[in-house]
Scaffold this active site. Structure first.
Site, PDB file in Angstrom:
ATOM      1  N   TYR A 215       0.813  -1.315   0.121  1.00  0.00           N
ATOM      2  CA  TYR A 215      -0.142  -0.189   0.146  1.00  0.00           C
ATOM      3  C   TYR A 215       0.794   1.280   0.012  1.00  0.00           C
ATOM      4  CZ  TYR A 215      -4.297  -2.744   0.872  1.00  0.00           C
ATOM      5  OH  TYR A 215      -5.299  -3.490   0.834  1.00  0.00           O
TER       6      TYR A 215
ATOM      7  N   LYS B 278       2.292 -15.720   2.905  1.00  0.00           N
ATOM      8  CA  LYS B 278       2.003 -16.384   1.716  1.00  0.00           C
ATOM      9  C   LYS B 278       3.702 -16.687   1.584  1.00  0.00           C
ATOM     10  CE  LYS B 278      -0.076 -18.431  -1.633  1.00  0.00           C
ATOM     11  NZ  LYS B 278      -1.002 -19.529  -1.645  1.00  0.00           N
TER      12      LYS B 278
ATOM     13  N   ASP C 156      -4.287 -18.133   1.959  1.00  0.00           N
ATOM     14  CA  ASP C 156      -5.452 -18.757   1.253  1.00  0.00           C
ATOM     15  C   ASP C 156      -6.157 -19.753   2.355  1.00  0.00           C
ATOM     16  OD1 ASP C 156      -3.124 -20.165   0.783  1.00  0.00           O
ATOM     17  OD2 ASP C 156      -3.281 -20.652  -0.920  1.00  0.00           O
TER      18      ASP C 156
ATOM     19  N   ASP D 287      -6.079  -6.270   5.355  1.00  0.00           N
ATOM     20  CA  ASP D 287      -7.093  -5.589   4.883  1.00  0.00           C
ATOM     21  C   ASP D 287      -8.312  -6.706   4.553  1.00  0.00           C
ATOM     22  OD1 ASP D 287      -8.998  -3.950   3.421  1.00  0.00           O
ATOM     23  OD2 ASP D 287      -7.630  -2.920   2.354  1.00  0.00           O
TER      24      ASP D 287
ATOM     25  N   ASP E 282     -12.362  -7.933   6.300  1.00  0.00           N
ATOM     26  CA  ASP E 282     -13.638  -7.753   5.813  1.00  0.00           C
ATOM     27  C   ASP E 282     -14.388  -9.134   6.012  1.00  0.00           C
ATOM     28  OD1 ASP E 282     -13.497  -5.111   4.963  1.00  0.00           O
ATOM     29  OD2 ASP E 282     -14.410  -5.550   3.007  1.00  0.00           O
TER      30      ASP E 282
END
Ligand SMILES: NC(=O)C1=CN([C@@H]2O[C@H](COP(=O)(O)OP(=O)(O)OC[C@H]3O[C@@H](n4cnc5c(N)ncnc54)[C@H](O)[C@@H]3O)[C@@H](O)[C@H]2O)C=CC1
Ligand SMILES: CC(C)CC(=O)C(=O)O
Ligand SMILES: [Mg+2]
Length: 357
Positions: free
Chosen positions: A140, A191, A224, A248, A252
């Site tokens: 970001y 990851k 994942d 982020d 959600d």
């Protein structure tokens, strides 16, 4: 001791002002009759301000915001894809700039499934975990570029920045948080199998800090797989530490499994206290429901609880949280407006002293 907190208020766009209005009512109710008071300064920032003036966040805005003890933000951003906002990049130029300039390196996002909340999961179990998302690095930071834009041979890069300094400080915060919680468990989510350079730094940092926290159980999940377990077994989580992008996305999902994004609160924390920390719901400006008076203000109200806790008033934070829990327990299926939810929570904060929940 009488204390006055200087609070910068950024209602923002879309449902931001709607939910912030209710959050401020809850804040007033929580501090009523105490020696804590808030002196509020409103800041008109966001897509609407940009369209009016062409400014996203000026140096003067930033300097003025810095003079405050804390910030309450609704949400910023317009309708995704609005061509009038194409050059503005409100999210990066305003929201992320505030997080970066004010060194909000901990993005704290708790997930609790309150009694009475309907989760989309059949057997959610005891959902009570917190995501410690790194807030100032990762993909970001705007480290990227594109060449041959608009041609078939366009190449676009967006580089994820991970520094030893940045990773260590957020990992340390996460371990301290895990050590202070009953379950004492920390899960690194990354990851590492493909993002090997950043992944290795995160892994080595967690291993090194873990040696200082023998009381904390540590495990690791690829991001994942973490999405699978958030849906099939969310009770396995206690503290998740992860980078800016994964955090982020996961939060959600965490909001969705714990009763909806309208309940998910967050704090952008500068733990050193050098800069004001910023509290906001996890959700965005929700242009699809803006102006209809149906946004759930609970996430904004719970963000006020995080703010009070951060400012050293855990008893006032608990007052807000108890009122929210009681309201949620009695919600049922009836649809209420934004202000009806706010009023109901405020009424429960007001009666808190006589009717402990
Ligand atoms: N912190 C911030 O200021 C954030 C800003 N954004 C910006 O917000 C705008 C909209 O983004 P979206 O991707 O649509 O995400 P969003 O979170 O605004 O909305 C996603 C869905 O959740 C619903 N929703 C969100 N908050 C709700 C609430 N309190 N009560 C009931 N339903 C709620 C919306 O109606 C929508 O269907 C964009 O400009 C985006 O960049 C997005 C996320 C965070
Ligand atoms: C601009 C985005 C980083 C905002 C967002 O989606 C978030 O912080 O959750
Ligand atoms: Mg988000």
């Amino acid at each position: 001791m009488v204390s006055t907190v200087r609070l910068a208020v950024i209602p923002g766009d879309g449902i931001g002002p709607e939910v912030v209005a209710e959050a401020l009512k809850a804040l007033d109710a929580a501090v009523a009759g105490t020696e804590v008071s808030f002196e509020q300064t409103p800041f008109s920032l966001g897509a609407a301000r940009y369209l009016e003036t062409g400014d996203v966040l000026t140096g003067d805005d930033l300097a003025a915001i810095r003079q405050h003890d804390a910030i309450l933000l609704g949400a910023v951003g317009g309708v995704p894809g609005d061509p009038r906002l194409a050059g503005a990049n409100i999210e990066r130029g305003l929201l992320l700039r505030l997080r970066f300039e004010l060194d909000h390196y901990v993005n704290l996002r708790p997930s609790v499934l309150y009694p009475g909340v309907t989760s989309p999961l059949a057997n959610p179990g005891d959902v009570d975990f917190v995501v410690v998302r790194e807030g100032t690095e990762g993909p970001y930071v705007g480290n990227g570029g594109a060449i041959r834009v608009g041609t078939p041979s366009e190449v676009a890069n967006e580089v994820s920045v991970n520094t030893a300094y940045g990773v260590e400080r957020v990992v340390r915060y996460a371990f301290a948080a895990a050590s202070a919680r009953p379950k004492k468990k920390l899960t690194l989510v990354h990851k590492t199998n493909v993002l090997v350079f950043a992944g290795s730094l995160w892994e080595r940092t967690v291993d090194a800090v873990a040696a200082e926290y023998p009381d904390v159980a540590v495990d690791y999940l690829h991001v994942d797989a973490a999405t699978i377990f958030l849906v099939t077994d969310p009770a396995r989580f206690d503290v998740i530490v992860t980078d800016n992008l994964f955090g982020d996305i996961l939060t959600d999902l965490a909001g969705a499994i714990s009763g909806g994004i309208g309940l998910a609160a967050s704090g952008n924390i500068n733990p050193d206290g050098r800069f004001p920390s910023m509290f906001e719901p996890v959700h965005g400006s929700a242009p699809d429901i803006a102006g209809k008076g149906i946004a759930d203000p609970t996430a904004a109200i719970l963000s006020v609880a995080l703010l009070l806790d951060h400012l050293g008033h855990p008893e006032l934070a608990a007052r807000v949280q108890r009122a929210v829990a009681a309201d949620i327990a009695g919600r049922g299926d009836a649809r209420r407006s934004t202000s009806e939810v706010g009023d109901a929570i405020v009424a429960r904060i007001d009666v808190h002293e006589t009717q402990r929940i």
